[in-house]
Design a protein around this motif. Structure first.
Motif, PDB file in Angstrom:
ATOM      1  N   UNK A  32       0.802  -1.226   0.000  1.00 17.35           N
ATOM      2  CA  UNK A  32       0.000   0.000   0.000  1.00 17.35           C
ATOM      3  C   UNK A  32       0.832   1.272   0.000  1.00 17.35           C
ATOM      4  N   UNK A  33       2.145   1.137  -0.039  1.00 18.46           N
ATOM      5  CA  UNK A  33       3.024   2.316   0.012  1.00 18.46           C
ATOM      6  C   UNK A  33       3.074   3.009  -1.354  1.00 18.46           C
ATOM      7  N   UNK A  34       3.752   4.154  -1.387  1.00 18.04           N
ATOM      8  CA  UNK A  34       3.941   4.829  -2.670  1.00 18.04           C
ATOM      9  C   UNK A  34       4.637   3.921  -3.659  1.00 18.04           C
ATOM     10  N   UNK A  80      -1.446   1.466 -15.827  1.00 19.00           N
ATOM     11  CA  UNK A  80      -0.892   1.906 -14.542  1.00 19.00           C
ATOM     12  C   UNK A  80      -1.390   3.314 -14.270  1.00 19.00           C
ATOM     13  N   UNK A  81      -1.964   3.491 -13.062  1.00 19.76           N
ATOM     14  CA  UNK A  81      -2.457   4.822 -12.696  1.00 19.76           C
ATOM     15  C   UNK A  81      -1.665   5.357 -11.506  1.00 19.76           C
ATOM     16  N   UNK A  82      -1.438   6.681 -11.448  1.00 25.33           N
ATOM     17  CA  UNK A  82      -0.827   7.220 -10.231  1.00 25.33           C
ATOM     18  C   UNK A  82      -1.789   7.018  -9.060  1.00 25.33           C
ATOM     19  N   UNK A  83      -1.308   6.513  -7.949  1.00 19.14           N
ATOM     20  CA  UNK A  83      -2.171   6.325  -6.779  1.00 19.14           C
ATOM     21  C   UNK A  83      -1.856   7.455  -5.793  1.00 19.14           C
ATOM     22  N   UNK A  84      -2.767   8.410  -5.726  1.00 16.03           N
ATOM     23  CA  UNK A  84      -2.553   9.596  -4.897  1.00 16.03           C
ATOM     24  C   UNK A  84      -3.535   9.549  -3.735  1.00 16.03           C
ATOM     25  N   UNK A  85      -3.021   9.459  -2.536  1.00 19.54           N
ATOM     26  CA  UNK A  85      -3.876   9.402  -1.356  1.00 19.54           C
ATOM     27  C   UNK A  85      -4.536  10.753  -1.122  1.00 19.54           C
ATOM     28  N   UNK A  86      -3.732  11.806  -1.162  1.00 25.28           N
ATOM     29  CA  UNK A  86      -4.247  13.171  -1.016  1.00 25.28           C
ATOM     30  C   UNK A  86      -3.179  14.168  -1.462  1.00 25.28           C
ATOM     31  N   UNK A  87      -3.643  15.371  -1.788  1.00 18.29           N
ATOM     32  CA  UNK A  87      -2.715  16.457  -2.110  1.00 18.29           C
ATOM     33  C   UNK A  87      -2.941  17.558  -1.078  1.00 18.29           C
ATOM     34  N   UNK A  88      -1.874  18.005  -0.451  1.00 22.11           N
ATOM     35  CA  UNK A  88      -1.972  19.049   0.570  1.00 22.11           C
ATOM     36  C   UNK A  88      -1.139  20.242   0.133  1.00 22.11           C
ATOM     37  N   UNK A 127       3.451  15.103   6.788  1.00 22.46           N
ATOM     38  CA  UNK A 127       4.384  14.216   7.496  1.00 22.46           C
ATOM     39  C   UNK A 127       3.664  13.428   8.591  1.00 22.46           C
ATOM     40  N   UNK A 128       2.703  14.084   9.269  1.00 25.23           N
ATOM     41  CA  UNK A 128       1.963  13.350  10.315  1.00 25.23           C
ATOM     42  C   UNK A 128       1.181  12.198   9.699  1.00 25.23           C
ATOM     43  N   UNK A 129       0.551  12.446   8.542  1.00 23.98           N
ATOM     44  CA  UNK A 129      -0.207  11.384   7.860  1.00 23.98           C
ATOM     45  C   UNK A 129       0.748  10.247   7.499  1.00 23.98           C
ATOM     46  N   UNK A 130       1.910  10.605   6.932  1.00 23.99           N
ATOM     47  CA  UNK A 130       2.860   9.571   6.519  1.00 23.99           C
ATOM     48  C   UNK A 130       3.360   8.767   7.723  1.00 23.99           C
ATOM     49  N   UNK A 131       3.643   9.451   8.823  1.00 24.98           N
ATOM     50  CA  UNK A 131       4.124   8.739  10.016  1.00 24.98           C
ATOM     51  C   UNK A 131       3.051   7.816  10.582  1.00 24.98           C
ATOM     52  N   UNK A 132       1.777   8.214  10.468  1.00 24.59           N
ATOM     53  CA  UNK A 132       0.697   7.371  11.005  1.00 24.59           C
ATOM     54  C   UNK A 132       0.393   6.220  10.056  1.00 24.59           C
ATOM     55  N   UNK A 133       0.931   6.272   8.834  1.00 27.29           N
ATOM     56  CA  UNK A 133       0.708   5.256   7.807  1.00 27.29           C
ATOM     57  C   UNK A 133      -0.775   5.128   7.438  1.00 27.29           C
ATOM     58  N   UNK A 134      -1.504   6.248   7.547  1.00 29.62           N
ATOM     59  CA  UNK A 134      -2.926   6.235   7.184  1.00 29.62           C
ATOM     60  C   UNK A 134      -3.104   6.303   5.673  1.00 29.62           C
ATOM     61  N   UNK A 135      -2.035   6.580   4.942  1.00 29.23           N
ATOM     62  CA  UNK A 135      -2.143   6.820   3.498  1.00 29.23           C
ATOM     63  C   UNK A 135      -1.937   5.525   2.698  1.00 29.23           C
ATOM     64  N   UNK A 136      -2.532   5.517   1.510  1.00 27.18           N
ATOM     65  CA  UNK A 136      -2.232   4.469   0.525  1.00 27.18           C
ATOM     66  C   UNK A 136      -1.734   5.194  -0.723  1.00 27.18           C
ATOM     67  N   UNK A 137      -0.562   4.831  -1.201  1.00 25.89           N
ATOM     68  CA  UNK A 137       0.015   5.527  -2.355  1.00 25.89           C
ATOM     69  C   UNK A 137       0.751   6.773  -1.907  1.00 25.89           C
ATOM     70  N   UNK A 138       0.692   7.799  -2.754  1.00 24.27           N
ATOM     71  CA  UNK A 138       1.499   8.997  -2.550  1.00 24.27           C
ATOM     72  C   UNK A 138       0.740  10.125  -1.841  1.00 24.27           C
ATOM     73  N   UNK A 139       1.468  10.923  -1.097  1.00 28.91           N
ATOM     74  CA  UNK A 139       0.947  12.193  -0.570  1.00 28.91           C
ATOM     75  C   UNK A 139       1.669  13.297  -1.339  1.00 28.91           C
ATOM     76  N   UNK A 140       0.888  14.189  -1.958  1.00 30.70           N
ATOM     77  CA  UNK A 140       1.505  15.250  -2.764  1.00 30.70           C
ATOM     78  C   UNK A 140       1.447  16.586  -2.046  1.00 30.70           C
ATOM     79  N   UNK A 141       2.454  17.406  -2.258  1.00 32.12           N
ATOM     80  CA  UNK A 141       2.433  18.787  -1.777  1.00 32.12           C
ATOM     81  C   UNK A 141       2.226  19.694  -2.986  1.00 32.12           C
ATOM     82  N   UNK A 142       1.262  20.620  -2.857  1.00 32.15           N
ATOM     83  CA  UNK A 142       0.976  21.548  -3.961  1.00 32.15           C
ATOM     84  C   UNK A 142       1.192  22.974  -3.476  1.00 32.15           C
TER      85      UNK A 142
END
Ligand SMILES: NC(=O)c1ccc[n+]([C@@H]2O[C@H](COP(=O)([O-])OP(=O)(O)OC[C@H]3O[C@@H](n4cnc5c(N)ncnc54)[C@H](OP(=O)(O)O)[C@@H]3O)[C@@H](O)[C@H]2O)c1
Length: 238
Positions: A65-67, A205-213, A222-237
């Motif tokens: 489930x990781x990036x 193949x599709x980009x799997x983006x959990x959320x964009x912040x 970083x808090x989301x990533x540390x909690x491992x609540x995400x599936x795929x990538x977290x993007x910064x915009x």
């Protein structure tokens, strides 16, 4: 364009060697394209160049489930491999099945080694854990199996049973993309452009983006990533 960065991704402008540039794949937004170069280069270089994965082989992807994992599952499936994954929740395992995984193991409740051995063993393992999984990984490999270590989330030291390696003719390699010289990065990027981008453009193949912040919410990302609540990538915009 999108690019494989040498580092310094928290920026509006970056400079990269020309060999690390890729066109945004047709049908993918500029924002979602940010989710692709690093995982595509990591997955293609380690599964194909280093790991020699071929159609019909079984590959175990730890942290499905990781990036990196969500991309590896889709790419290995597209190559015609049988894909096994580990993850720590039923929700992430279900996402992995949607992406093409056939064998799913909840590492909190199941022993991945037992599951893989019952399935005939893995020809290739893409591992992000390192030390804590070394013994289980070697036990899970089939004859001529390859273990490719790309992360050390479970530590960098472990005892290795060389006898097991001799008998099954196993190999272990560890790699990082970041430490490769620009010339090798360029070779990987051109392999990705040729062999992976068409799969993205046709939607296999599709980009799997959990959320964009927003970049202002980088600490929350970083808090989301540390909690491992995400599936795929977290993007910064912006
Ligand atoms: N060598 C390279 O070139 C390279 C390039 C890119 C990334 N990496 C490395 O690859 C790793 C993954 O990167 P990422 O960006 O994809 O990270 P990520 O999205 O944060 O994923 C980390 C994953 O680890 C899983 N995990 C935690 N404990 C586990 C366990 N015991 N067994 C199996 N999975 C477990 C988590 O899943 P659960 O929530 O299900 O526990 C989570 O999905 C990192 O260590 C990173 O440094 C290496």
């Amino acid at each position: 364009m999108c690019a494989l960065l040498t580092g310094g991704g928290y920026a509006e402008r970056v400079a990269v060697p020309v060999g690390q540039l890729l066109p945004v794949p047709r049908g993918v937004s500029l924002t979602d394209a940010a989710a692709l170069p690093e995982v595509a280069c990591t997955v293609w270089s380690n599964l194909v160049m280093v790991g020699g994965l071929r159609a019909g082989q079984t590959v175990l992807v730890h942290g499905g489930g990781s990036g990196v994992g969500t991309f590896a599952v889709q790419f290995a499936k597209a190559l015609g491999a049988r894909v096994a994954v580990t993850a720590g929740s039923e929700e992430k395992l279900a996402r992995c099945r949607d992406l093409g995984a056939e064998i799913t193991v909840n590492y909190r409740t199941q022993d991945f080694t037992e599951v893989l051995r019952a399935e005939g063993g893995a020809d290739l393992i893409l591992d992000i854990m390192g030390g804590s999984y070394l013994e289980g990984n070697l036990r899970s490999l089939a004859t001529n199996g390859r273990l490719v270590i790309i992360g050390l989330m479970g530590g960098g030291a472990a005892e290795i049973d060389l006898g097991r390696m001799l008998v099954k003719r196993l190999s272990v390699q560890a790699t990082t993309l970041r430490s490769r010289p620009a010339q090798e990065k360029a070779t990987i990027v051109s392999g990705v452009l040729e062999q992976v981008w068409p799969l993205v453009e046709e939607g296999t193949i599709r980009p799997v983006v959990d959320r964009a912040l927003s970049i202002e919410d980088a600490a929350e990302a970083h808090r989301v990533m540390e909690s491992s609540a995400h599936t795929g990538k977290i993007l910064l915009t912006r």
